[in-house]
Design a protein around this motif. Structure first.
Motif, PDB file in Angstrom:
ATOM      1  N   THR A   1     -51.707 -24.390  -7.881  1.00 32.29           N
ATOM      2  CA  THR A   1     -51.473 -23.450  -6.794  1.00 32.29           C
ATOM      3  C   THR A   1     -49.968 -23.233  -6.641  1.00 32.29           C
ATOM      4  OG1 THR A   1     -51.304 -25.153  -5.075  1.00 32.29           O
ATOM      5  CG2 THR A   1     -53.515 -24.316  -5.583  1.00 32.29           C
ATOM      6  N   LYS A   2     -49.624 -22.218  -5.873  1.00 28.87           N
ATOM      7  CA  LYS A   2     -48.204 -21.913  -5.640  1.00 28.87           C
ATOM      8  C   LYS A   2     -47.510 -23.078  -4.948  1.00 28.87           C
ATOM      9  CE  LYS A   2     -45.280 -18.214  -3.770  1.00 28.87           C
ATOM     10  NZ  LYS A   2     -45.277 -16.913  -3.049  1.00 28.87           N
ATOM     11  N   SER A   3     -48.206 -23.727  -4.016  1.00 28.73           N
ATOM     12  CA  SER A   3     -47.613 -24.859  -3.292  1.00 28.73           C
ATOM     13  C   SER A   3     -47.406 -26.058  -4.208  1.00 28.73           C
ATOM     14  CB  SER A   3     -48.514 -25.261  -2.119  1.00 28.73           C
ATOM     15  OG  SER A   3     -48.605 -24.225  -1.180  1.00 28.73           O
ATOM     16  N   ALA A   4     -48.330 -26.271  -5.153  1.00 21.99           N
ATOM     17  CA  ALA A   4     -48.192 -27.400  -6.082  1.00 21.99           C
ATOM     18  C   ALA A   4     -46.930 -27.263  -6.917  1.00 21.99           C
ATOM     19  CB  ALA A   4     -49.421 -27.497  -6.978  1.00 21.99           C
ATOM     20  N   GLN A   5     -46.534 -26.024  -7.194  1.00 21.93           N
ATOM     21  CA  GLN A   5     -45.354 -25.781  -8.029  1.00 21.93           C
ATOM     22  C   GLN A   5     -44.051 -26.141  -7.310  1.00 21.93           C
ATOM     23  OE1 GLN A   5     -45.623 -21.795 -10.038  1.00 21.93           O
ATOM     24  NE2 GLN A   5     -47.723 -21.854  -9.265  1.00 21.93           N
ATOM     25  N   LYS A   6     -44.137 -26.419  -5.996  1.00 21.94           N
ATOM     26  CA  LYS A   6     -42.976 -26.891  -5.251  1.00 21.94           C
ATOM     27  C   LYS A   6     -42.695 -28.364  -5.557  1.00 21.94           C
ATOM     28  CE  LYS A   6     -42.533 -22.996  -2.897  1.00 21.94           C
ATOM     29  NZ  LYS A   6     -41.359 -22.107  -3.076  1.00 21.94           N
ATOM     30  N   PHE A   7     -43.716 -29.072  -6.084  1.00 18.63           N
ATOM     31  CA  PHE A   7     -43.584 -30.504  -6.346  1.00 18.63           C
ATOM     32  C   PHE A   7     -43.452 -30.817  -7.835  1.00 18.63           C
ATOM     33  CE2 PHE A   7     -45.827 -29.996  -2.347  1.00 18.63           C
ATOM     34  CZ  PHE A   7     -45.171 -30.888  -1.515  1.00 18.63           C
ATOM     35  N   ILE A   8     -44.203 -30.107  -8.677  1.00 17.76           N
ATOM     36  CA  ILE A   8     -44.103 -30.277 -10.131  1.00 17.76           C
ATOM     37  C   ILE A   8     -44.130 -28.896 -10.770  1.00 17.76           C
ATOM     38  CG2 ILE A   8     -45.100 -32.598 -10.273  1.00 17.76           C
ATOM     39  CD1 ILE A   8     -47.794 -31.357 -10.888  1.00 17.76           C
ATOM     40  N   THR A   9     -43.626 -28.797 -11.971  1.00 16.01           N
ATOM     41  CA  THR A   9     -43.513 -27.471 -12.614  1.00 16.01           C
ATOM     42  C   THR A   9     -44.651 -27.235 -13.597  1.00 16.01           C
ATOM     43  OG1 THR A   9     -42.182 -28.245 -14.483  1.00 16.01           O
ATOM     44  CG2 THR A   9     -41.012 -27.628 -12.456  1.00 16.01           C
ATOM     45  N   PRO A  10     -45.065 -25.982 -13.772  1.00 15.37           N
ATOM     46  CA  PRO A  10     -46.070 -25.649 -14.791  1.00 15.37           C
ATOM     47  C   PRO A  10     -45.634 -26.060 -16.195  1.00 15.37           C
ATOM     48  CG  PRO A  10     -45.769 -23.809 -13.290  1.00 15.37           C
ATOM     49  CD  PRO A  10     -44.702 -24.813 -12.962  1.00 15.37           C
ATOM     50  N   LEU A  11     -44.303 -26.010 -16.454  1.00 12.47           N
ATOM     51  CA  LEU A  11     -43.792 -26.405 -17.771  1.00 12.47           C
ATOM     52  C   LEU A  11     -44.083 -27.875 -18.048  1.00 12.47           C
ATOM     53  CD1 LEU A  11     -42.224 -25.741 -20.336  1.00 12.47           C
ATOM     54  CD2 LEU A  11     -40.106 -26.273 -19.082  1.00 12.47           C
ATOM     55  N   LEU A  12     -43.935 -28.713 -17.027  1.00  7.59           N
ATOM     56  CA  LEU A  12     -44.223 -30.141 -17.176  1.00  7.59           C
ATOM     57  C   LEU A  12     -45.694 -30.367 -17.495  1.00  7.59           C
ATOM     58  CD1 LEU A  12     -43.157 -33.032 -17.009  1.00  7.59           C
ATOM     59  CD2 LEU A  12     -43.531 -32.952 -14.536  1.00  7.59           C
ATOM     60  N   VAL A  13     -46.576 -29.657 -16.779  1.00  6.97           N
ATOM     61  CA  VAL A  13     -48.015 -29.773 -17.012  1.00  6.97           C
ATOM     62  C   VAL A  13     -48.374 -29.267 -18.408  1.00  6.97           C
ATOM     63  CG1 VAL A  13     -50.286 -28.926 -16.284  1.00  6.97           C
ATOM     64  CG2 VAL A  13     -48.610 -29.641 -14.569  1.00  6.97           C
ATOM     65  N   THR A  14     -47.795 -28.142 -18.794  1.00  8.10           N
ATOM     66  CA  THR A  14     -48.050 -27.582 -20.125  1.00  8.10           C
ATOM     67  C   THR A  14     -47.634 -28.559 -21.219  1.00  8.10           C
ATOM     68  OG1 THR A  14     -47.796 -25.311 -19.336  1.00  8.10           O
ATOM     69  CG2 THR A  14     -47.502 -25.678 -21.689  1.00  8.10           C
ATOM     70  N   SER A  15     -46.487 -29.183 -21.052  1.00  6.30           N
ATOM     71  CA  SER A  15     -45.992 -30.141 -22.047  1.00  6.30           C
ATOM     72  C   SER A  15     -46.922 -31.343 -22.154  1.00  6.30           C
ATOM     73  CB  SER A  15     -44.579 -30.611 -21.668  1.00  6.30           C
ATOM     74  OG  SER A  15     -43.686 -29.528 -21.618  1.00  6.30           O
ATOM     75  N   LEU A  16     -47.399 -31.813 -21.022  1.00 10.66           N
ATOM     76  CA  LEU A  16     -48.258 -32.999 -21.003  1.00 10.66           C
ATOM     77  C   LEU A  16     -49.653 -32.694 -21.552  1.00 10.66           C
ATOM     78  CD1 LEU A  16     -48.163 -35.976 -20.166  1.00 10.66           C
ATOM     79  CD2 LEU A  16     -48.967 -35.299 -17.905  1.00 10.66           C
ATOM     80  N   ASN A  17     -50.191 -31.532 -21.189  1.00  9.06           N
ATOM     81  CA  ASN A  17     -51.558 -31.166 -21.596  1.00  9.06           C
ATOM     82  C   ASN A  17     -51.588 -30.454 -22.947  1.00  9.06           C
ATOM     83  OD1 ASN A  17     -54.377 -31.011 -21.167  1.00  9.06           O
ATOM     84  ND2 ASN A  17     -54.208 -28.919 -20.404  1.00  9.06           N
ATOM     85  N   GLU A  18     -50.420 -30.026 -23.413  1.00  8.59           N
ATOM     86  CA  GLU A  18     -50.302 -29.306 -24.681  1.00  8.59           C
ATOM     87  C   GLU A  18     -51.114 -28.016 -24.691  1.00  8.59           C
ATOM     88  OE1 GLU A  18     -51.603 -32.728 -27.035  1.00  8.59           O
ATOM     89  OE2 GLU A  18     -49.589 -32.827 -27.877  1.00  8.59           O
ATOM     90  N   LYS A  19     -51.268 -27.425 -23.520  1.00 10.22           N
ATOM     91  CA  LYS A  19     -51.978 -26.149 -23.350  1.00 10.22           C
ATOM     92  C   LYS A  19     -51.337 -25.399 -22.194  1.00 10.22           C
ATOM     93  CE  LYS A  19     -56.501 -25.934 -23.474  1.00 10.22           C
ATOM     94  NZ  LYS A  19     -57.923 -26.257 -23.150  1.00 10.22           N
ATOM     95  N   LYS A  20     -51.591 -24.116 -22.154  1.00 11.76           N
ATOM     96  CA  LYS A  20     -51.058 -23.300 -21.074  1.00 11.76           C
ATOM     97  C   LYS A  20     -51.577 -23.772 -19.718  1.00 11.76           C
ATOM     98  CE  LYS A  20     -50.811 -18.587 -19.315  1.00 11.76           C
ATOM     99  NZ  LYS A  20     -50.971 -17.162 -19.621  1.00 11.76           N
ATOM    100  N   CYS A  21     -50.707 -23.792 -18.729  1.00  8.28           N
ATOM    101  CA  CYS A  21     -51.082 -24.085 -17.347  1.00  8.28           C
ATOM    102  C   CYS A  21     -51.232 -22.755 -16.612  1.00  8.28           C
ATOM    103  CB  CYS A  21     -50.004 -24.941 -16.688  1.00  8.28           C
ATOM    104  SG  CYS A  21     -50.290 -25.250 -14.944  1.00  8.28           S
ATOM    105  N   TYR A  22     -52.362 -22.539 -15.968  1.00  9.39           N
ATOM    106  CA  TYR A  22     -52.665 -21.264 -15.319  1.00  9.39           C
ATOM    107  C   TYR A  22     -52.199 -21.296 -13.866  1.00  9.39           C
ATOM    108  CZ  TYR A  22     -55.571 -20.645 -19.443  1.00  9.39           C
ATOM    109  OH  TYR A  22     -56.012 -20.539 -20.729  1.00  9.39           O
ATOM    110  N   ILE A  23     -51.491 -20.247 -13.441  1.00  8.63           N
ATOM    111  CA  ILE A  23     -50.900 -20.260 -12.099  1.00  8.63           C
ATOM    112  C   ILE A  23     -51.117 -18.971 -11.313  1.00  8.63           C
ATOM    113  CG2 ILE A  23     -49.122 -21.963 -12.683  1.00  8.63           C
ATOM    114  CD1 ILE A  23     -47.160 -19.638 -13.050  1.00  8.63           C
ATOM    115  N   ASP A  24     -51.452 -17.871 -12.000  1.00 10.16           N
ATOM    116  CA  ASP A  24     -51.393 -16.569 -11.321  1.00 10.16           C
ATOM    117  C   ASP A  24     -52.702 -15.800 -11.469  1.00 10.16           C
ATOM    118  OD1 ASP A  24     -50.626 -14.276 -10.066  1.00 10.16           O
ATOM    119  OD2 ASP A  24     -49.070 -13.711 -11.508  1.00 10.16           O
ATOM    120  N   LEU A  25     -53.292 -15.423 -10.346  1.00  8.29           N
ATOM    121  CA  LEU A  25     -54.505 -14.608 -10.356  1.00  8.29           C
ATOM    122  C   LEU A  25     -54.234 -13.216 -10.914  1.00  8.29           C
ATOM    123  CD1 LEU A  25     -57.483 -14.121  -9.541  1.00  8.29           C
ATOM    124  CD2 LEU A  25     -56.660 -13.536  -7.248  1.00  8.29           C
TER     125      LEU A  25
END
Length: 481
Positions: free
Chosen positions: A104-128
């Protein structure tokens, strides 16, 4: 000293751990000797570690799941515990589980989509409203593809959205558009957790079949203490594994079993624009078809006209009239099980004039001064016809919609129609048709059960268990015959 011995020492020693877990010290000594904690005690040990504010995750081995196709969608909502979701991703990545992540948009205030993408090795979805993603209707694909949607952490905000049908971002839209199992791991201030609004939302979601991993009790990041603390990532991971194992056990429960299910209403035309029908939505029959399909059954769903999405079962046949439904049921025989969930119109109406003249029903009937009369022609009783036929399935189950004397009327149907089980419900005051909840009676020849009001998905789950019991008993009788 092995890892489990180190862990027990860290938690206070053999005696202290045994006392807190309410088991014998000799059991703890055995764990140390074998360097292994039994699977049924892992959750208790994790909760003890959380209570003592001790991180014990690295003492417990991650369990590999091989040759098991399972998909999880992790939704990270915005709370101080959002960073702990990274550990959940890390644990899942050690297995063969396929993982997608939405933030969610609020979650991105605490951790970044780039960090999640790097860890999961897949795209992190953020935008409807992503042009790239939504050209593929990605919010629907994300909603429909996973076996589990895990919301961790689940804030009071996302609980309120889900409970009240709000869909204003990608995460909430996915949650509303999904047929998947939804599991929430709440994390919030203790006062927020105990707020009446949150409690109402919690109760509402439970009634809909949504599952919760209860928050822990302890010190919070805000400085307060109480219930609302985010469960330890390892405990969440173990919960998910437990669900998957149970799911795996059930996935082949009805393997090679053919099941015919009728659902929805039937329509009996009076003329091209008028008809006789009822308020059945097909929801209960569709949930049963979905549940039995998940358990490995070869399901043929024969449905009257409905306005809900069809479940992903082996065969779907769409019909309109009672006769069409009977014809299609007959064509699908032989089968192992028949479940007649459809609300079949009992009569079709043949219009006549008061002078007993026939009326052309191929065209719209026009209003005239002459009185219009209807002759009620009884439709075929699909349940009774099949239950008394030479091609009768091993198990025949019917539904009974009643407005009074529910048990007595349903029992009479059970006996007169030669049925193994009747699922009865009270449809007075429109209590069932079109609703998401059901309160049913299970009528057998020698006893009955009355179930509490629950979601139709939950009814389907528990009914599948009863059907399995009936099938086991049938097979036992066949062996002893």
């Amino acid at each position: 000293m092995n890892k489990i011995s180190q862990l027990i020492s860290l938690l206070g020693g053999t005696g202290a751990v045994a006392e807190k877990l309410k088991i014998k010290p000799s059991a703890i000594s055995n764990w140390k000797k074998l360097n292994k904690i039994p699977s049924n005690k892992r959750k208790d040990v994790l909760e003890l570690g959380s209570y003592l504010n001790i991180n014990i995750e690295h003492f417990l081995p991650t369990q590999k799941l091989h040759n098991f196709k399972f998909k999880i969608l992790l939704i990270i909502s915005g709370g101080i515990a959002s960073y702990k979701s990274l550990e959940i991703i890390r644990l899942i990545k050690k297995t063969d589980i396929e993982l997608d992540v939405v933030m969610t948009k609020s979650a991105q205030k605490f951790i970044t989509p780039l960090l999640v993408t790097s860890l999961n090795e897949k795209k992190c979805y953020i935008d409807l409203f992503s042009i790239e993603d939504e050209t593929k209707m990605n919010h629907i694909n994300l909603a429909r593809s996973p076996d589990i949607i895990l919301v961790a952490p689940a804030t009071a905000n996302i609980m309120a959205k889900l409970a009240n049908g709000l869909a204003d971002d990608l995460a909430s839209t996915i949650l509303l558009a999904s047929f998947s199992k939804i599991i929430l791991a709440p994390s919030m201030n203790p006062v927020m957790w105990n707020n009446l609004a949150t409690r109402d939302n919690y109760k509402k979601l439970l009634e809909r079949g949504i599952e919760f991993i209860e928050p822990d009790t302890g010190d919070m990041a805000c400085g307060e203490s109480g219930k609302g603390r985010f469960p330890e990532p390892r405990a969440i991971f173990e919960f998910i594994l437990s669900y998957m194992r149970e799911n795996q056990k059930l996935s082949n429960q009805f393997q090679d079993i053919s099941i015919i299910i009728t659902a929805g209403p039937t329509i009996e035309a009076i003329d091209p624009i008028r008809f006789v029908s009822n308020k059945s939505s097909g929801k209960q029959g569709f949930e049963i078809a979905s549940e039995l399909t998940k358990r490995g059954a070869k399901v043929t769903l024969i449905s009257g006209p409905v306005n809900i999405p069809f479940p992903n079962c082996e065969n779907v046949i769409k019909v309109k009239t009672a006769q069409e439904m009977l014809d299609n049921v007959t064509q699908q025989l032989p089968a192992d099980i028949l479940i007649c969930c459809a609300a079949v119109a009992d009569w079709r109406l043949i219009p006549k004039t008061s002078s007993n003249n026939k009326i052309d029903t191929n065209n719209k009937i026009k209003k005239t001064k002459e009185k219009l009369l209807f002759e009620a022609i009884k439709n075929p009783d699909i349940l009774e016809t099949i239950a008394k036929s030479k091609l009768r399935p091993k198990i025949v189950i019917g539904f009974s919609a009643e407005t009074s004397n529910i048990k007595n009327n349903s029992y009479s149907k059970l006996i007169s129609k030669n049925v193994d089980l009747i699922i009865a419900n009270d449809v007075s005051n429109n209590k069932v048709f079109g609703e998401d909840f059901n309160k049913v009676f299970l009528i057998y020849k020698n006893n009955y059960e009355q179930w509490e009001k629950q979601s139709k998905k939950s009814v389907a789950y528990h009914l599948a268990n009863r059907i399995n019991d009936l099938l086991i008993n049938y097979n036992k009788r066949a062996v002893n015959a």
